[in-house]
Design a protein around this motif. Structure first.
Motif, PDB file in Angstrom:
ATOM      1  N   ILE A 250      29.804  18.694 -19.196  1.00  0.00           N
ATOM      2  CA  ILE A 250      31.013  18.358 -18.445  1.00  0.00           C
ATOM      3  C   ILE A 250      32.282  18.829 -19.157  1.00  0.00           C
ATOM      4  N   ASP A 251      32.136  19.597 -20.230  1.00  0.00           N
ATOM      5  CA  ASP A 251      33.292  20.092 -20.964  1.00  0.00           C
ATOM      6  C   ASP A 251      34.080  21.063 -20.079  1.00  0.00           C
ATOM      7  N   PRO A 252      35.396  20.918 -19.979  1.00  0.00           N
ATOM      8  CA  PRO A 252      36.189  21.774 -19.084  1.00  0.00           C
ATOM      9  C   PRO A 252      36.238  23.235 -19.499  1.00  0.00           C
ATOM     10  N   LYS A 253      35.956  23.530 -20.769  1.00  0.00           N
ATOM     11  CA  LYS A 253      36.041  24.908 -21.238  1.00  0.00           C
ATOM     12  C   LYS A 253      34.698  25.618 -21.300  1.00  0.00           C
ATOM     13  N   MET A 254      33.617  24.871 -21.529  1.00  0.00           N
ATOM     14  CA  MET A 254      32.312  25.533 -21.694  1.00  0.00           C
ATOM     15  C   MET A 254      31.197  24.896 -20.867  1.00  0.00           C
ATOM     16  N   ALA A 259      32.377  29.777 -15.259  1.00  0.00           N
ATOM     17  CA  ALA A 259      31.508  30.936 -15.009  1.00  0.00           C
ATOM     18  C   ALA A 259      30.859  31.434 -16.285  1.00  0.00           C
ATOM     19  N   ASN A 260      31.552  31.254 -17.416  1.00  0.00           N
ATOM     20  CA  ASN A 260      31.000  31.679 -18.711  1.00  0.00           C
ATOM     21  C   ASN A 260      30.424  30.504 -19.491  1.00  0.00           C
ATOM     22  N   THR A 261      29.864  29.529 -18.789  1.00  0.00           N
ATOM     23  CA  THR A 261      29.311  28.337 -19.419  1.00  0.00           C
ATOM     24  C   THR A 261      28.262  28.661 -20.477  1.00  0.00           C
ATOM     25  N   ILE A 262      28.174  27.797 -21.459  1.00  0.00           N
ATOM     26  CA  ILE A 262      27.146  27.969 -22.494  1.00  0.00           C
ATOM     27  C   ILE A 262      25.759  27.597 -21.967  1.00  0.00           C
ATOM     28  N   PHE A 263      25.710  27.028 -20.751  1.00  0.00           N
ATOM     29  CA  PHE A 263      24.431  26.554 -20.216  1.00  0.00           C
ATOM     30  C   PHE A 263      23.762  27.587 -19.301  1.00  0.00           C
ATOM     31  N   LYS A 264      23.869  28.847 -19.673  1.00  0.00           N
ATOM     32  CA  LYS A 264      23.109  29.874 -18.969  1.00  0.00           C
ATOM     33  C   LYS A 264      22.644  30.927 -19.966  1.00  0.00           C
TER      34      LYS A 264
END
Length: 422
Positions: A250-254, A259-264
């Protein structure tokens, strides 16, 4: 005669008005009217949680509520499952809504007035919220069934936490009794209350538990060194990201919204393997999490390569997945249609795009999706202003009950709109 004509005209106009499609403003008003009662039901379920396979009281509560609404109810299901059947006033397609029923075996702190009365058992994953939402949708729709096109099935599924219930219901003939064209479900999450998140295809990473068996000829130090090599060889994450830190979803930056989430595009593995010896055999086991389905076939060969290159080719007996559950995969066409529908009705601030895949969690809703096109949503349940964080399976897990209102309102609207589609 004039009076008769007037009465006939009034009857025609009134009948036409009664058959008008259910408006979303009406859905909102009706949701608001029943909200306090849904909270009461949720709290009753929260106080009386039951583990997978033991949902006896829960089944009775659900069945009675649906019967009181006037639905046809079938409890002759696998385990303690319930199916409520709502037949609309007009012919049309068939849609299923799934709510899971079981609780968790834990005894975490639960700072609410309606805490569990059953020691060691809690609704620490939010299934009490899911059931309240399902009942609320049924109540909103049944009050307007004359204007509905088609049939809605409300599936209340037992034994989700053990990943047994959905498959068992199917094997027990669920889809020979009901034949839905589409199926939908949700899970409360740590997202802010008032938000719903979804994406096409995989919602979660693929979770596998790998088991490596060797001749018991390795010392503890050698076994530990080998597991570290296996762990590092399978490690694939973007620079400096930590997708195993689930709170960052739920972090607003990652987090998932970016679109550039760390969860992919990641692969990681438990750092600490469980180790057992029996009958001169050393067993090493750990979970791994992979986002890319095309890379799954390479995992066992890669582990085998590491073992052999570490000098244990002659000691290696086998490598296998001992837990290989399917993951939730949303139908792309239905997901896009659902997102557009909810955004059009309730706005982009409610319907949020998901850009990643969550590790650790999964849902046996995946088995329903193998049979029927379906969509699985994340429903926001956190409210930092109230000190509420809906991080499932975690100590102090709590849910803002406003999420019930959001779920009932939005998904009642979605089902009404989907029933219109041929």
């Amino acid at each position: 005669m004039k009076k008769l004509v007037f009465l006939l005209s009034w009857f025609v106009v009134s009948s036409s008005f009664a058959q008008e499609p259910l408006s979303h403003e009406s859905i909102k008003l009706q949701t608001d009217r029943i909200f306090s009662n849904l909270v009461k039901i949720r709290r009753d379920l929260h106080e009386n949680p039951e583990l997978a396979g033991n949902e006896i009281r829960t089944q009775k509560v659900i069945a009675k509520y649906l019967l009181d609404l006037g639905l046809e109810v079938d409890t002759n299901m696998y385990g303690h499952g319930v199916v409520g059947i709502l037949k609309g006033g007009r012919k049309g397609k068939t849609i299923a809504w799934r709510s899971d029923m079981d609780a968790l075996p834990n005894d975490f702190a639960d700072e609410v007035a309606f805490k569990s009365k059953n020691k060691g058992v809690q609704h620490g994953c939010g299934h009490d919220i899911h059931m309240a939402v399902g009942l609320g949708i049924a109540e909103v729709l049944v009050k307007n069934k004359a204007s509905l096109n088609g049939t809605v099935y409300f599936i209340f599924q037992p034994e989700e936490e053990t990943f047994i219930g959905a498959k068992a219901m199917i094997n027990d003939g669920l889809f020979s009794k009901i034949k839905p064209d589409e199926i939908y479900g949700l899970h409360v999450s740590a997202l802010p209350v008032g938000q719903i998140m979804v994406k096409p295809n995989e919602m979660f990473a693929y979770q596998k538990r790998v088991k490596i068996q060797l001749k018991n000829e390795l010392s503890k130090e050698e076994a530990k060194a080998l597991t570290k090599k296996i762990h590092s060889s399978l490690y694939r994450v973007s620079s400096s990201s930590k997708p195993w830190e689930i709170q960052l979803m739920i972090d607003p930056k990652m987090g998932l919204k970016k679109a550039n989430t760390i969860f992919k595009d990641y692969l990681f593995m438990d750092e600490n393997f469980s180790t057992h010896t029996k009958n001169n055999t050393l067993s090493l086991q750990a979970y791994l999490y992979e986002t890319d389905s095309t890379k799954l076939k390479d995992l066992i060969p890669k582990i085998k390569q590491v073992v052999e290159e570490s000098g244990y080719k002659d000691q290696l007996l086998s490598i296998s997945f001992v837990q290989d559950n399917p993951t939730v995969i949303n139908d792309e066409k239905l997901t896009n249609a659902a997102s557009k529908t909810l955004q059009k009705i309730y706005g982009k601030e409610v319907m949020i795009a998901d850009h990643g895949q969550v590790p650790y969690f999964n849902d046996d809703f995946a088995y329903f999706q193998q049979k029927i096109p379906g969509v699985y949503f994340f429903l926001g349940g956190s409210n930092p202003e109230k000190g509420i964080v809906a991080m499932n399976h975690a100590p102090n897990f709590r849910v803002d009950e406003e999420s019930i209102r959001t779920g009932v309102q939005c998904f009642s609207s979605l089902i009404v709109e989907r029933l219109k589609k041929k």
